[in-house]
Every structure is written in C-alpha cells, then in structure tokens.
Write a protein that holds these residues in place. Sequence first.
Motif, PDB file in Angstrom:
ATOM      1  N   VAL A  98       0.892  -1.154   0.000  1.00  0.00           N
ATOM      2  CA  VAL A  98       0.000   0.000   0.000  1.00  0.00           C
ATOM      3  C   VAL A  98       0.933   1.207   0.000  1.00  0.00           C
ATOM      4  O   VAL A  98       1.825   1.299   0.847  1.00  0.00           O
ATOM      5  CB  VAL A  98      -0.911   0.025   1.236  1.00  0.00           C
ATOM      6  N   THR A  99       0.756   2.090  -0.961  1.00  0.00           N
ATOM      7  CA  THR A  99       1.632   3.255  -1.079  1.00  0.00           C
ATOM      8  C   THR A  99       0.804   4.527  -1.008  1.00  0.00           C
ATOM      9  O   THR A  99      -0.193   4.661  -1.714  1.00  0.00           O
ATOM     10  CB  THR A  99       2.428   3.226  -2.396  1.00  0.00           C
ATOM     11  N   TYR A 100       1.225   5.434  -0.138  1.00  0.00           N
ATOM     12  CA  TYR A 100       0.625   6.760  -0.031  1.00  0.00           C
ATOM     13  C   TYR A 100       1.579   7.753  -0.683  1.00  0.00           C
ATOM     14  O   TYR A 100       2.794   7.655  -0.500  1.00  0.00           O
ATOM     15  CB  TYR A 100       0.392   7.131   1.434  1.00  0.00           C
ATOM     16  N   ALA A 101       1.034   8.702  -1.446  1.00  0.00           N
ATOM     17  CA  ALA A 101       1.880   9.649  -2.187  1.00  0.00           C
ATOM     18  C   ALA A 101       1.321  11.062  -2.078  1.00  0.00           C
ATOM     19  O   ALA A 101       0.111  11.278  -2.084  1.00  0.00           O
ATOM     20  CB  ALA A 101       1.953   9.245  -3.650  1.00  0.00           C
ATOM     21  N   ARG A 102       2.256  12.005  -1.959  1.00  0.00           N
ATOM     22  CA  ARG A 102       1.932  13.433  -2.017  1.00  0.00           C
ATOM     23  C   ARG A 102       3.150  14.138  -2.584  1.00  0.00           C
ATOM     24  O   ARG A 102       4.232  14.100  -1.987  1.00  0.00           O
ATOM     25  CB  ARG A 102       1.623  13.991  -0.637  1.00  0.00           C
TER      26      ARG A 102
ATOM     27  N   ARG B 213       6.660   9.613  -0.621  1.00  0.00           N
ATOM     28  CA  ARG B 213       5.964   8.337  -0.632  1.00  0.00           C
ATOM     29  C   ARG B 213       6.138   7.669   0.726  1.00  0.00           C
ATOM     30  O   ARG B 213       7.208   7.748   1.335  1.00  0.00           O
ATOM     31  CB  ARG B 213       6.545   7.387  -1.690  1.00  0.00           C
ATOM     32  N   ILE B 214       5.079   7.008   1.167  1.00  0.00           N
ATOM     33  CA  ILE B 214       5.153   6.105   2.319  1.00  0.00           C
ATOM     34  C   ILE B 214       4.626   4.768   1.825  1.00  0.00           C
ATOM     35  O   ILE B 214       3.506   4.677   1.313  1.00  0.00           O
ATOM     36  CB  ILE B 214       4.328   6.617   3.514  1.00  0.00           C
ATOM     37  N   ARG B 215       5.455   3.736   1.947  1.00  0.00           N
ATOM     38  CA  ARG B 215       5.103   2.414   1.430  1.00  0.00           C
ATOM     39  C   ARG B 215       4.979   1.435   2.589  1.00  0.00           C
ATOM     40  O   ARG B 215       5.820   1.401   3.485  1.00  0.00           O
ATOM     41  CB  ARG B 215       6.170   1.937   0.439  1.00  0.00           C
ATOM     42  N   ILE B 216       3.913   0.640   2.522  1.00  0.00           N
ATOM     43  CA  ILE B 216       3.664  -0.403   3.515  1.00  0.00           C
ATOM     44  C   ILE B 216       3.706  -1.729   2.770  1.00  0.00           C
ATOM     45  O   ILE B 216       2.865  -1.991   1.909  1.00  0.00           O
ATOM     46  CB  ILE B 216       2.290  -0.211   4.181  1.00  0.00           C
ATOM     47  N   ALA B 217       4.692  -2.553   3.071  1.00  0.00           N
ATOM     48  CA  ALA B 217       4.807  -3.879   2.458  1.00  0.00           C
ATOM     49  C   ALA B 217       4.272  -4.900   3.455  1.00  0.00           C
ATOM     50  O   ALA B 217       4.715  -4.946   4.606  1.00  0.00           O
ATOM     51  CB  ALA B 217       6.261  -4.180   2.105  1.00  0.00           C
ATOM     52  N   ILE B 218       3.322  -5.713   3.009  1.00  0.00           N
ATOM     53  CA  ILE B 218       2.614  -6.628   3.909  1.00  0.00           C
ATOM     54  C   ILE B 218       2.933  -8.067   3.541  1.00  0.00           C
ATOM     55  O   ILE B 218       2.810  -8.464   2.379  1.00  0.00           O
ATOM     56  CB  ILE B 218       1.098  -6.406   3.822  1.00  0.00           C
ATOM     57  N   THR B 219       3.326  -8.850   4.556  1.00  0.00           N
ATOM     58  CA  THR B 219       3.485 -10.293   4.408  1.00  0.00           C
ATOM     59  C   THR B 219       2.290 -10.941   5.107  1.00  0.00           C
ATOM     60  O   THR B 219       2.022 -10.660   6.276  1.00  0.00           O
ATOM     61  CB  THR B 219       4.794 -10.782   5.064  1.00  0.00           C
ATOM     62  N   TRP B 220       1.562 -11.781   4.363  1.00  0.00           N
ATOM     63  CA  TRP B 220       0.339 -12.384   4.874  1.00  0.00           C
ATOM     64  C   TRP B 220       0.610 -13.783   5.408  1.00  0.00           C
ATOM     65  O   TRP B 220       1.389 -14.535   4.837  1.00  0.00           O
ATOM     66  CB  TRP B 220      -0.710 -12.443   3.765  1.00  0.00           C
TER      67      TRP B 220
ATOM     68  N   SER C 194      10.064   7.618   1.267  1.00  0.00           N
ATOM     69  CA  SER C 194      10.877   8.132   0.163  1.00  0.00           C
ATOM     70  C   SER C 194      10.500   9.584  -0.081  1.00  0.00           C
ATOM     71  O   SER C 194       9.320   9.934  -0.024  1.00  0.00           O
ATOM     72  CB  SER C 194      10.634   7.321  -1.116  1.00  0.00           C
ATOM     73  N   ASN C 195      11.493  10.413  -0.345  1.00  0.00           N
ATOM     74  CA  ASN C 195      11.203  11.810  -0.694  1.00  0.00           C
ATOM     75  C   ASN C 195      11.633  12.122  -2.131  1.00  0.00           C
ATOM     76  O   ASN C 195      11.740  13.280  -2.507  1.00  0.00           O
ATOM     77  CB  ASN C 195      11.863  12.772   0.294  1.00  0.00           C
ATOM     78  N   ASP C 196      11.870  11.062  -2.923  1.00  0.00           N
ATOM     79  CA  ASP C 196      12.310  11.267  -4.309  1.00  0.00           C
ATOM     80  C   ASP C 196      11.511  10.389  -5.283  1.00  0.00           C
ATOM     81  O   ASP C 196      12.080   9.701  -6.118  1.00  0.00           O
ATOM     82  CB  ASP C 196      13.815  11.022  -4.438  1.00  0.00           C
ATOM     83  N   LEU C 197      10.184  10.426  -5.131  1.00  0.00           N
ATOM     84  CA  LEU C 197       9.268   9.691  -6.010  1.00  0.00           C
ATOM     85  C   LEU C 197       9.452   8.177  -5.946  1.00  0.00           C
ATOM     86  O   LEU C 197       9.118   7.463  -6.892  1.00  0.00           O
ATOM     87  CB  LEU C 197       9.386  10.172  -7.467  1.00  0.00           C
ATOM     88  N   GLY C 198       9.995   7.665  -4.864  1.00  0.00           N
ATOM     89  CA  GLY C 198      10.164   6.234  -4.705  1.00  0.00           C
ATOM     90  C   GLY C 198      11.432   5.674  -5.297  1.00  0.00           C
ATOM     91  O   GLY C 198      11.590   4.461  -5.403  1.00  0.00           O
ATOM     92  N   GLU C 199      12.366   6.529  -5.666  1.00  0.00           N
ATOM     93  CA  GLU C 199      13.652   6.044  -6.193  1.00  0.00           C
ATOM     94  C   GLU C 199      14.481   5.391  -5.091  1.00  0.00           C
ATOM     95  O   GLU C 199      15.122   4.364  -5.313  1.00  0.00           O
ATOM     96  CB  GLU C 199      14.433   7.197  -6.821  1.00  0.00           C
ATOM     97  N   ASN C 200      14.486   6.004  -3.920  1.00  0.00           N
ATOM     98  CA  ASN C 200      15.240   5.490  -2.769  1.00  0.00           C
ATOM     99  C   ASN C 200      14.299   5.433  -1.577  1.00  0.00           C
ATOM    100  O   ASN C 200      13.504   6.349  -1.356  1.00  0.00           O
ATOM    101  CB  ASN C 200      16.419   6.408  -2.451  1.00  0.00           C
ATOM    102  N   TRP C 201      14.420   4.372  -0.812  1.00  0.00           N
ATOM    103  CA  TRP C 201      13.542   4.164   0.343  1.00  0.00           C
ATOM    104  C   TRP C 201      14.355   4.103   1.623  1.00  0.00           C
ATOM    105  O   TRP C 201      15.434   3.507   1.654  1.00  0.00           O
ATOM    106  CB  TRP C 201      12.737   2.882   0.171  1.00  0.00           C
ATOM    107  N   GLN C 202      13.814   4.720   2.675  1.00  0.00           N
ATOM    108  CA  GLN C 202      14.417   4.675   4.010  1.00  0.00           C
ATOM    109  C   GLN C 202      13.477   3.870   4.911  1.00  0.00           C
ATOM    110  O   GLN C 202      12.267   4.145   4.950  1.00  0.00           O
ATOM    111  CB  GLN C 202      14.584   6.083   4.577  1.00  0.00           C
TER     112      GLN C 202
END
Length: 116
Positions: A58-62, A66-73, A87-95
């Motif tokens: 689930v990815t939220y963007a403004r 970007r804030i990404r939530i990766a879910i393992t079921w 991410s503050n660069d359109l999802g190129e790099n994630w922290q």
Amino acid sequence: MSYQPFRHDKPDPTADNGVDAFTNTRENLLALRDAAVLGVMPGWSMSTSGQAAQPDTVTYARGSERIRIAITWSGNGFPQQVALEYSNDLGENWQAIGTETITYDTADNVVETTWS
C-alpha cells in the motif's frame, strides 16, 4: 477562516517570525490531530499492488513523497509482518521506518506485536 492542512514547509525557522512560527506550528498540530482521528492525511493519494483483498504493498503519495507499507500475509489470511518505508524522491530510494511483526493465538486474536 478556511481549513488549514498540514504544511511540511512550516514553520520556516529562517523566514517566520515568532507569531507566524507559533501560528504555523499550531495549525500543523491541529492537522496532525485531525489525521490521527480520521485515519487519513488529507492530500495523500493511496494505491495498492497485488491482490485487492491481500495487497502486497500500500503506497501513499503526495508530491515527491511516498510512504510504502509492504505486507506479508500469514496462511490464515492475516497480516503477519508489515514493513514501513519512506521516500522523498518519487520512490527512487527508500528509508526504513520500521517493521511490525504480529503474533496471533489459535483463535486468530492478536496477542503480540513487536517492532524492529
């Protein structure tokens, strides 16, 4: 007076005077309160990938953020692990923000969560 959404660029310590800084801080705190109560942050779009019922992400963007939530079921259809990233660069790099691991009992009740 119109509603003031959260502004990530305020207060500006180099440009705002004392009154403006306090006003901007107050408005941002109220916007954060509203977001916590509503469970959404106005101005952020949401998208998913994977299956609709059990999305992989689930990815939220403004803007460029970007804030990404990766879910393992788990096998029983519940989230077992949730990894959050920013991410503050359109999802190129994630922290990494952190990962929550969820433990269930035999009746599928959440009995423990741990963060790493």
